[in-house]
Motif scaffolding. Structure first.
Motif, short mmCIF file in Angstrom:
data_model
loop_
_atom_site.label_atom_id
_atom_site.label_comp_id
_atom_site.label_asym_id
_atom_site.label_seq_id
_atom_site.Cartn_x
_atom_site.Cartn_y
_atom_site.Cartn_z
N GLN A 174 8.35 3.49 -14.02
CA GLN A 174 7.55 3.97 -15.14
C GLN A 174 6.07 3.84 -14.79
N PRO A 175 5.26 4.83 -15.15
CA PRO A 175 3.83 4.70 -14.87
C PRO A 175 3.22 3.64 -15.78
N TRP A 176 2.52 2.70 -15.22
CA TRP A 176 1.92 1.67 -16.04
C TRP A 176 0.56 1.24 -15.51
N GLY A 177 -0.14 2.15 -14.83
CA GLY A 177 -1.52 1.88 -14.48
C GLY A 177 -1.83 1.73 -13.01
N PHE A 178 -0.89 1.25 -12.23
CA PHE A 178 -1.12 1.15 -10.79
C PHE A 178 0.21 1.11 -10.06
N SER A 179 0.12 1.32 -8.77
CA SER A 179 1.29 1.26 -7.91
C SER A 179 1.08 0.13 -6.91
N TYR A 180 2.12 -0.61 -6.60
CA TYR A 180 2.00 -1.66 -5.60
C TYR A 180 1.53 -1.09 -4.27
N ALA A 183 -0.48 1.33 -3.80
CA ALA A 183 -1.89 1.72 -3.86
C ALA A 183 -2.81 0.53 -4.14
N TYR A 184 -2.27 -0.65 -4.38
CA TYR A 184 -3.10 -1.82 -4.69
C TYR A 184 -3.99 -2.13 -3.49
N PRO A 185 -5.32 -2.22 -3.69
CA PRO A 185 -6.24 -2.28 -2.54
C PRO A 185 -6.42 -3.66 -1.91
N HIS A 186 -5.85 -4.70 -2.47
CA HIS A 186 -6.10 -6.05 -1.97
C HIS A 186 -4.85 -6.62 -1.29
N ASN A 187 -5.08 -7.57 -0.39
CA ASN A 187 -3.98 -8.27 0.24
C ASN A 187 -3.37 -9.26 -0.76
N VAL A 188 -2.08 -9.46 -0.64
CA VAL A 188 -1.34 -10.34 -1.54
C VAL A 188 -0.56 -11.35 -0.71
N ARG A 189 -0.58 -12.60 -1.13
CA ARG A 189 0.24 -13.62 -0.49
C ARG A 189 1.14 -14.21 -1.55
N ILE A 190 2.42 -14.32 -1.22
CA ILE A 190 3.42 -14.83 -2.16
C ILE A 190 4.05 -16.09 -1.58
N TRP A 191 4.08 -17.16 -2.37
CA TRP A 191 4.84 -18.34 -2.02
C TRP A 191 6.13 -18.26 -2.85
N TYR A 192 7.26 -18.36 -2.18
CA TYR A 192 8.56 -18.16 -2.84
C TYR A 192 9.49 -19.31 -2.47
N GLY A 193 10.08 -19.94 -3.47
CA GLY A 193 11.06 -21.00 -3.23
C GLY A 193 12.43 -20.40 -2.96
N ASP A 194 13.08 -20.82 -1.88
CA ASP A 194 14.38 -20.24 -1.52
C ASP A 194 15.49 -20.62 -2.49
N MET A 235 4.61 -2.72 -0.34
CA MET A 235 3.18 -2.82 -0.03
C MET A 235 2.92 -2.75 1.46
N GLY A 236 3.87 -3.19 2.26
CA GLY A 236 3.71 -3.25 3.70
C GLY A 236 3.34 -4.64 4.14
N PRO A 237 3.83 -5.06 5.30
CA PRO A 237 3.58 -6.44 5.76
C PRO A 237 2.11 -6.73 6.06
N ASP A 238 1.30 -5.70 6.27
CA ASP A 238 -0.13 -5.92 6.48
C ASP A 238 -0.86 -6.21 5.17
N LYS A 239 -0.28 -5.84 4.03
CA LYS A 239 -0.91 -6.04 2.72
C LYS A 239 -0.25 -7.17 1.91
N CYS A 240 1.00 -7.47 2.20
CA CYS A 240 1.74 -8.45 1.41
C CYS A 240 2.49 -9.40 2.34
N GLN A 241 2.17 -10.69 2.25
CA GLN A 241 2.82 -11.69 3.08
C GLN A 241 3.60 -12.66 2.18
N VAL A 242 4.84 -12.88 2.54
CA VAL A 242 5.71 -13.79 1.79
C VAL A 242 5.92 -15.04 2.62
N LYS A 243 5.70 -16.20 2.01
CA LYS A 243 6.02 -17.46 2.65
C LYS A 243 7.14 -18.11 1.84
N VAL A 244 8.27 -18.31 2.48
CA VAL A 244 9.42 -18.92 1.83
C VAL A 244 9.34 -20.43 2.01
#
Length: 96
Positions: A14-20, A22-33, A50-59
């Motif tokens: 659903q359109p809600w203002g932005f697309s992941y 198209a988001y212009p900033h890098n994102v880092r996620i900490w995720y508990g396994d 987002m692509g691995p260059d824009k979004c990094q996940v640390k488990v």
């Protein structure tokens, strides 16, 4: 909460203002396994969208959804933010 999460991750397309993507900033996620609220495949979807260059996940092994109560993770997040701000600071000017 599952439907809310699907909406937040825009899985219902659903359109809600932005697309992941198209988001212009890098994102880092900490995720508990052992996260009982968000499945790892949802986080990996965001990383792939987002692509691995824009979004990094640390488990974080052995951690659940309550990462903000895990002091080692909070310290790591704050250190990452401080490093980001240090990298953004303009070089100091020297006066003669």
């Amino acid at each position: 909460t599952h439907n809310d999460l699907l909406q937040i991750l825009n899985h219902d397309r659903q359109p809600w203002g932005f697309s992941y993507t198209a988001y212009p900033h890098n994102v880092r996620i900490w995720y508990g396994d052992r996260d009982e609220k968000i499945a790892e495949n949802a986080v990996r979807w965001m990383e792939n969208a987002m692509g691995p260059d824009k979004c990094q996940v640390k488990v974080i092994k052995g951690a659940d959804h309550s990462l903000m109560f895990k002091s080692s993770v909070v310290i790591e997040v704050l250190e990452h933010i401080a490093e980001y701000w240090r990298d953004c600071e303009p070089p100091s000017s020297s006066f003669l």
